[in-house]
Design a protein around this motif. Structure first.
Motif, short mmCIF file in Angstrom:
data_model
loop_
_atom_site.label_atom_id
_atom_site.label_comp_id
_atom_site.label_asym_id
_atom_site.label_seq_id
_atom_site.Cartn_x
_atom_site.Cartn_y
_atom_site.Cartn_z
N LEU A 148 2.45 -0.71 5.37
CA LEU A 148 1.39 -1.43 4.67
C LEU A 148 0.04 -1.16 5.32
O LEU A 148 -0.98 -1.07 4.63
CB LEU A 148 1.69 -2.93 4.64
N ARG A 161 -3.10 0.48 3.32
CA ARG A 161 -4.42 -0.16 3.23
C ARG A 161 -5.50 0.67 3.91
O ARG A 161 -6.69 0.41 3.70
CB ARG A 161 -4.36 -1.57 3.80
N ARG A 213 1.78 -3.16 -4.09
CA ARG A 213 0.71 -3.41 -5.05
C ARG A 213 -0.46 -4.07 -4.34
O ARG A 213 -0.29 -5.01 -3.56
CB ARG A 213 1.19 -4.31 -6.18
N THR A 214 -1.67 -3.58 -4.62
CA THR A 214 -2.89 -4.19 -4.08
C THR A 214 -3.60 -4.91 -5.22
O THR A 214 -3.81 -4.34 -6.30
CB THR A 214 -3.80 -3.13 -3.46
N CYS A 215 -3.95 -6.18 -5.00
CA CYS A 215 -4.55 -6.98 -6.05
C CYS A 215 -5.38 -8.11 -5.44
O CYS A 215 -5.45 -8.25 -4.22
CB CYS A 215 -3.47 -7.55 -6.97
N THR A 216 -5.96 -8.91 -6.28
CA THR A 216 -6.76 -10.05 -5.84
C THR A 216 -5.93 -11.32 -5.97
O THR A 216 -5.28 -11.55 -6.99
CB THR A 216 -8.04 -10.17 -6.69
N THR A 254 -3.19 -8.27 4.39
CA THR A 254 -4.59 -8.38 4.01
C THR A 254 -5.44 -7.76 5.11
O THR A 254 -4.96 -7.54 6.23
CB THR A 254 -5.00 -9.85 3.78
N GLU A 269 -8.35 -9.96 -1.18
CA GLU A 269 -7.56 -8.78 -1.56
C GLU A 269 -6.30 -8.73 -0.71
O GLU A 269 -6.36 -8.85 0.51
CB GLU A 269 -8.36 -7.50 -1.36
N ILE A 270 -5.16 -8.59 -1.37
CA ILE A 270 -3.89 -8.51 -0.66
C ILE A 270 -3.11 -7.30 -1.14
O ILE A 270 -3.33 -6.78 -2.23
CB ILE A 270 -3.03 -9.78 -0.87
N THR A 271 -2.21 -6.84 -0.28
CA THR A 271 -1.23 -5.81 -0.65
C THR A 271 0.15 -6.43 -0.39
O THR A 271 0.40 -6.96 0.68
CB THR A 271 -1.40 -4.54 0.19
N HIS A 272 1.01 -6.35 -1.39
CA HIS A 272 2.30 -7.04 -1.27
C HIS A 272 3.42 -6.20 -1.83
O HIS A 272 3.22 -5.33 -2.68
CB HIS A 272 2.27 -8.41 -1.95
#
Length: 337
Positions: free
Chosen positions: A149, A153, A276-279, A294, A331-334
């Motif tokens: 991760l 990022r 997936r990176t999203c808000t 994050t 913004e996070i990536t999960h």
């Protein structure tokens, strides 16, 4: 979850030293020497502070697993951006030489080890160690996947190929049958001495002293030949995790202990490919068990929690959000566990 993975700090030195003493040897990336660990932290600080200038740097990032409730450091892992930029990166490649005798009407195939720099310029994930008291609850998996991760990022910092070296077979006395049968014959030092020297001074001495011609494995002692490409028993689970991520053993082994080097295309590593990176839309105690990251570089943080989507908004559970220090709009990536 009360555990978070974050960038290493100077005050982590004693914790790293205590963990290094528990590794049992053969763990080059986590030597039980304060000066070597202090140098690693300094190198890591420089890497976290370096802006992305598009250069191919041999940076090292050290990450720490911390219990946020107690402040205890319980694990660590490392990521190298491009190995071999400072000094050569050596591997043995297992190959085959085929010869045919027309007079005997026989074909002979011999396995050989060739000293190569084929993997130079690759990124590397390594240095993973989890305190024995914490080897439950998925923390090893969290440490391992946090590295991917971080790469996802900060993708521009890393190469298109990534490798992972698994520790080879070490005997009860802390020696390496492979080292004793191969390199030890040329260096006048035992495995532990060579391992410690490599951890603190780099492996240029390999280039200086190691013979450059191929080694026929049939000429090695059975004790050395039988461990070629085998991981240490404690590393079998790590090998399975790497395979699950898409790494494969492509006949490269470590020059010290003969352990397997696993490789993968960076963008095809499962966690990198599928994350997936999203808000973050809102904080809610719903969703599926996930690994959530994050921040960039020194602000990077990872934990486990629930992440999902409800009414078109991505959600993270309150404990995970508090552990990461994030709120709506972050913004996070999960990725699902």
């Amino acid at each position: 979850m009360s555990f978070v993975i974050r960038a290493a700090r100077d005050e982590d030195l004693q914790h790293l030293y205590e963990m290094a003493k528990l590794t049992g040897g053969g763990f080059t990336n986590l030597p039980p020497e304060r000066d070597a660990l202090r140098a690693k932290l300094a190198r890591s600080h420089a890497a976290f502070a370096r802006p992305d200038d598009g250069g191919e740097h041999d940076d090292l990032f050290v990450l720490i697993l911390e219990n946020v409730k107690t402040g205890e450091v319980r694990g660590t892992c490392q990521i190298f951006t491009r190995v071999g930029q400072t000094w050569p990166f050596y591997s043995y490649r297992i190959g085959t030489v085929t010869k045919h005798s027309r007079e005997l009407a026989r074909t002979f195939r011999a396995e050989i080890l060739s000293l190569v720099n084929d993997l130079e310029g690759s990124s590397e994930v390594g240095g993973l160690f989890l305190h024995p008291a914490e080897r439950a609850g998925g923390l090893g998996m969290l440490l391992a996947r946090s590295r991917y991760l971080f790469m996802a990022r900060n993708r521009a910092r890393f190469a298109d190929r990534v490798l992972a070296e698994l520790r080879g077979v070490i005997d009860e006395a802390g020696g390496s049958p492979f080292w004793d049968g191969v390199a030890g014959r040329f260096f006048g030092m035992n495995f532990q001495q060579a391992d410690e020297f490599n951890a603190t001074h780099g492996n240029q001495f390999i280039a200086d002293l190691m013979p450059k011609h191929p080694i026929y494995t049939a000429m090695l002692q059975e004790s050395a030949r039988s461990v070629i490409g085998l991981p240490h028993p404690s590393g079998r689970a790590a090998m399975r995790m790497l395979e699950h991520e898409g790494f494969a053993f492509e006949h490269y082994i470590d020059i010290f202990d003969g352990g397997p080097t696993m490789t993968a295309r960076t963008d095809q590593v499962r966690t990198i490919r599928d994350a997936r990176t999203c808000t973050l839309g809102r904080i809610a105690d719903e969703g599926v068990d996930s690994i959530i990251a994050t921040g960039l570089l020194a602000d990077f943080r990872v934990t486990m929690g629930k992440c999902g989507e409800a009414d078109g908004a991505v959600t993270v559970d309150p404990i995970a959000a508090a552990t990461l220090g994030i709120g709506e709009g972050a913004e996070i990536t999960h990725i699902a566990r």
